[in-house]
Design an enzyme around this catalytic site. Structure first.
Site: not given
Length: 103
Positions: A47, A81
């Site tokens: 990467k 969340i």
């Protein structure tokens, strides 16, 4: 994006590699140079090479264009969340904060 998608193992690997590179102090000019650092493996090496060669990462660009990943990211910004709850909301058709507020 990995943490938002619930892939905590991959997110942790990226975080460790980023810390190793930051602590290195010198500019990284190749994936092979980064690979010599503890915490940087073969996939991250590739990467880094892609990022150096092209200025971007194809996987990151794909994730940024993915509507589901965008929704997960937006929903996960809300306190309380996490990735699992965000994924459940997306499965229920909630894809943004306006839709969440309307519930």
């Amino acid at each position: 994006t990995e943490r938002v998608k619930g892939d905590t193992r991959r997110a942790s690997s990226y975080q460790k590699a980023a810390a190793a590179i930051a602590e290195h102090g010198a500019r990284i000019t190749s994936g092979a140079q980064a690979r010599a650092l503890k915490g940087v493996g073969e996939k991250i090496e590739k990467k880094i090479d892609e990022l150096i060669a092209t200025g971007s990462l194809s996987r990151l660009e794909r994730d940024r264009a993915d509507v589901k990943v965008q929704a997960l990211s937006e929903l996960a910004r809300v306190s309380g969340i996490g990735p699992k709850t965000a994924a459940g909301l997306v499965e229920q058709g909630v894809t943004d904060l306006d839709m969440l507020a309307a519930r």
